[in-house]
Every structure is written in structure tokens, then in C-alpha cells.
Scaffold this motif. Sequence first.
Motif, mmCIF file in Angstrom:
data_model
loop_
_atom_site.group_PDB
_atom_site.id
_atom_site.type_symbol
_atom_site.label_atom_id
_atom_site.label_comp_id
_atom_site.label_asym_id
_atom_site.label_seq_id
_atom_site.Cartn_x
_atom_site.Cartn_y
_atom_site.Cartn_z
ATOM 1 N N ARG A 184 2.979 5.029 7.640
ATOM 2 C CA ARG A 184 3.590 5.320 6.422
ATOM 3 C C ARG A 184 2.887 5.210 5.160
ATOM 4 O O ARG A 184 2.552 6.177 4.294
ATOM 5 C CB ARG A 184 4.977 4.516 6.167
ATOM 6 N N ALA A 185 1.916 4.161 4.952
ATOM 7 C CA ALA A 185 0.925 3.724 3.888
ATOM 8 C C ALA A 185 0.143 4.838 4.200
ATOM 9 O O ALA A 185 -0.293 5.472 2.872
ATOM 10 C CB ALA A 185 0.603 2.546 4.049
ATOM 11 N N SER A 186 -0.505 4.932 5.310
ATOM 12 C CA SER A 186 -1.583 6.246 5.474
ATOM 13 C C SER A 186 -1.123 7.713 5.083
ATOM 14 O O SER A 186 -1.912 8.445 4.390
ATOM 15 C CB SER A 186 -2.307 6.246 6.968
ATOM 16 N N ARG A 187 0.120 7.850 5.374
ATOM 17 C CA ARG A 187 0.647 9.220 4.999
ATOM 18 C C ARG A 187 0.576 9.356 3.682
ATOM 19 O O ARG A 187 0.568 10.414 3.154
ATOM 20 C CB ARG A 187 1.916 9.331 5.681
ATOM 21 N N GLU A 188 0.896 8.398 2.799
ATOM 22 C CA GLU A 188 1.071 8.343 1.325
ATOM 23 C C GLU A 188 -0.396 8.596 0.764
ATOM 24 O O GLU A 188 -0.603 8.521 -0.540
ATOM 25 C CB GLU A 188 1.773 7.347 0.834
ATOM 26 N N GLY A 189 -1.327 8.305 1.409
ATOM 27 C CA GLY A 189 -2.812 8.479 1.025
ATOM 28 C C GLY A 189 -3.631 7.013 1.056
ATOM 29 O O GLY A 189 -5.075 6.960 0.671
ATOM 30 N N GLY A 202 8.898 -8.786 -1.798
ATOM 31 C CA GLY A 202 8.029 -9.346 -2.734
ATOM 32 C C GLY A 202 7.147 -7.963 -2.968
ATOM 33 O O GLY A 202 6.818 -7.720 -4.166
ATOM 34 N N ALA A 203 6.621 -7.319 -2.134
ATOM 35 C CA ALA A 203 5.860 -6.033 -2.111
ATOM 36 C C ALA A 203 6.574 -5.062 -2.978
ATOM 37 O O ALA A 203 6.071 -4.265 -3.773
ATOM 38 C CB ALA A 203 5.414 -5.262 -0.698
ATOM 39 N N ALA A 215 0.935 -1.233 -0.037
ATOM 40 C CA ALA A 215 -0.013 -0.086 -0.033
ATOM 41 C C ALA A 215 0.754 1.524 0.028
ATOM 42 O O ALA A 215 0.599 2.344 -0.706
ATOM 43 C CB ALA A 215 -0.851 -0.063 1.054
ATOM 44 N N PHE A 216 1.971 1.145 0.734
ATOM 45 C CA PHE A 216 2.867 2.368 0.870
ATOM 46 C C PHE A 216 3.325 2.683 -0.567
ATOM 47 O O PHE A 216 3.389 3.844 -1.009
ATOM 48 C CB PHE A 216 3.957 2.093 1.759
ATOM 49 N N TRP A 217 3.938 1.695 -1.249
ATOM 50 C CA TRP A 217 4.627 1.977 -2.571
ATOM 51 C C TRP A 217 3.617 2.554 -3.693
ATOM 52 O O TRP A 217 3.704 3.434 -4.357
ATOM 53 C CB TRP A 217 5.140 0.782 -3.151
#
Length: 420
Positions: A114-119, A316-317, A16-18
Amino acid sequence: MKVLITGAGISGSALAFWLAKLGHTVTVIERFPSLRATGLQLDLRGHGIEVMKRMGLESAYRAKAIAEQGMQVVDSSGRRRAWFPVNNTGKGTQSFSTEWELLRGDMCTTLYERASREGAEYVFGTTVEKVMQEGELVHVWFKNGRTADFDLVVGADGVGSRMRKMILGSETKDGFVRLPGLYVAYFTCKLPMQEGEQNIATMYTATNKRGIMTRRNNPREVQVYIGGTVHTGRLADAKPGDVEEEKEALAELFQGAGWRCDEIVRGMRDCKDFYCERMGMVKLEHWSNGRIALTGDAAWCPTANTGMGTSSSMVGAYILAGEIATHCSPSDGGEGLEAALKGYEDRFKPFMEQVQKGVEEGSWDNMPSSKFGLGVMNILLGIVSFFRIDIVKYMLKEKVYDWELPAYKELPECKDIANM
Ligand SMILES: Cc1cc2nc3c(=O)[nH]c(=O)nc-3n(C[C@H](O)[C@H](O)[C@H](O)COP(=O)(O)OP(=O)(O)OC[C@H]3O[C@@H](n4cnc5c(N)ncnc54)[C@H](O)[C@@H]3O)c2cc1C
């Protein structure tokens, strides 16, 4: 692309972050009503460490890392028979204790933040009931009654993945391969640190293929990993998830097993975070079907025996995100998705094949189980540790040969951020 990820664990939030960072619209759904920030220590090894750094997580993880000084092997009287110190030189492979030991909760929460921060948007307390692929879209029916369409759906819902079963269909056998008779239970119990005690992991192998490991992240409690190979009897008959029965079966199995087993078994009876796993790995021919893909334990669970569960999830992600970045732009609705999902398998399968190699054959059934056999094993471990022979290289799967972590120029660089 509009992307749905099922499972807010390590692999789900790493992906999700990437993807959010690349500009895709990402929704993560989690079956539990909140982030499942529980579990014992996880570690990062090899390429997993490099990916964590590329995600800009080094300072944040360093701040949460548990300073475990190493792992000792003891005999039934508690005498140290071998000592494997942590390798914190930053060079070579990690030891049994790594430089990057973190509580699962800390790892999971940081990735979620971190993922939430990226949206990325998180929806808790729901699952996918049904999926249907039509043309370039995946129609999804959720348990909470909502429906929505996505360009890509990724199952990151762990070893028992429901998404895996959905894409395989009822006619195809699930990819979960049980390691015959191997059980491991995890919990924390009160065991105050004694004066002069170091922060180390302790491994004790008892007769009849039973083993126990303790490690601590605070002075009041220890984390316990307890298990063994049993093919018949109370533990083999216990219903998965019947915690009281599983605890009693393990208590029976470890009665009088030596070292501090009796004390630890007493602690197990009172613990609140007990989980007993019937160990197995996931092996699939393909990690995607059309516009539905799998990642993490859902796709390739390598078992804790390899020491590579979390590292494989992070790598993998990263590869899946890198292939998507290479083949699809955020505005083309996933035109290059087929090539991206093919690239994901082509690049990462050779990695996972090495990590999983020999896991089934190397089961605890081959471990010495008599008092004499264990005595010999402890002497050999003592010699290996005295001469600092890198035994971890043979026992765990950190070293993946002839495989290089790709540097995707299409993935944005991430600044190292200590805090949110
Ligand atoms: C609560 C918990 C504790 C753990 N403790 C340890 C430990 O102590 N030591 C260890 O080595 N490994 C532990 N693991 C496993 C470890 O986290 C993984 O092996 C590894 O990090 C790979 O992560 P993953 O994201 O693929 O899977 P997981 O970390 O298992 O994450 C999967 C996520 O998907 C969610 N999920 C499951 N089914 C659905 C569904 N149908 N719909 C939506 N969401 C779903 C789960 O609740 C979970 O949050 C634990 C896993 C969990 C879930």
C-alpha cells in the motif's frame, strides 16, 4: 517534505503510507536485503482496528485473517481447564484470540504494497551510519556510501533501534528497560492437526514460572511461544543470538515440564525460524529531537504482554501523520514540523502511558509457580471463563480510557481496497 523512514516493519510502512498519500517524498530504508515478512501471529485491538479501517485495509486484512476460534487453558495432563472464545460480534473488547489475527508477514507485506502504491520508495540492505542536523535539514550518511539531506527523519527500526541511540547520544542512557529474567522464544514446528481438532490457541503454564502457548495457521504446523522467568542458569548465561545454545537451554528448562512440552521441544531443535527475545520495553521522555523522530517499538515498545505492540504502532503512525497533515503542507518544507512533533507527543503519550502502566510490576515473577498454586490458578480461570468475566480487560491493555482517536480532517479518506 523529503522524509526518510528507517525500518520497513509495521510502523515504518504504516507511516510511509500516510505521508506518501499526503504528497510528501518518502524513502524507507530497511537493514535486511528484502522485506522481513517473517514472524508469527500479530493481532489488532481497540483503536488499532479503527486505524486499520481508516487506512482502507479492512477487506485485505479480512481476507488474510486467521480464524482462531479461541484460547484454551490446559493442565499438565492436557485437560482443558478454561476456554476463552473469540469475540467476533464486532462489539466490546477482543478476547485473547482476536477477530484480527494475521501472520506478521501478511500484515507487513500488505502495508509495504500500500505504501509503495502511494509512491513511497524502498531501499533494502542499508542502514544509517550517521546523522547531523543543521538548520532545517538532516544530513544522512548511509552504510551503502550514499549521503542525502532530508526535512524529516523517522526511526521505525524496532525495539533495538539504532536511530534511538543516535538521537539520545552516547551520554544518555538508552530507554530500553529489561523485564528482569523474562525470556520468550518464538518458532514454528511440525505438529499435524489431529482429526476433530479445532483451530484454537492453547496455553499451558508449568511449575517454576515456565509457560508455553501454541496456535496454528495451517494443518501441518503450530506456532510456538515458549519461555519463562529465569534469573540464573544456562538460559540466563546464553549469548543473545546464539540460537543453538538458546535452544539447548530452553530444552533443558522444559525437560519433563508436562503436557506436550517434550514433543514441542523436539520440534524446536529442528525449526529454522527460532528467535529468543529478552523481553523489555522502551520508555522515553521525548520521541523526537529536532527533525528526527521515533515511532513504533523504537519509541515505546510496550512488550507482547500488553497485546498492544502492533495496534500501538498503527495508531502512533496515524497520529504522527495526522499532526504533520495538520501543521505542515507538502510544499512548505516542514515549517510547522516543530508543532507537529509536539502535537504527536501531546496526543499520543497519554495513550502509551496507559498501555505501559504496570508492565514492569506485573512481571511473571508474581505468577504462581508451585503445583498447588497453578492448580488454584486453573480453577479460578475455569470459574472466570464459565461466567464469561472479561478477564482480558485486566490482563491486556486494549482498553485505553478517556482517550479518543482524533479524526484528522486533513488526512485523506482511504477507500477500502480488497486486493492490489
Ligand atoms: C522479523 C520479526 C519478527 C517478529 N515476530 C513477532 C512475533 O512473532 N510476535 C510478536 O508479537 N511480535 C513480533 N515482532 C515484533 C512486532 O512486529 C512489533 O512489536 C510491532 O509490530 C511493532 O512494529 P515496528 O514496526 O515498530 O517494529 P518491527 O516490526 O520490529 O520492525 C522494525 C523493522 O526495522 C528494521 N530495522 C532494524 N534495525 C534497522 C536499521 N538499523 N536500519 C534499517 N532498518 C532496521 C527491521 O529489520 C524491521 O524490518 C517481530 C519483529 C520482526 C522484525
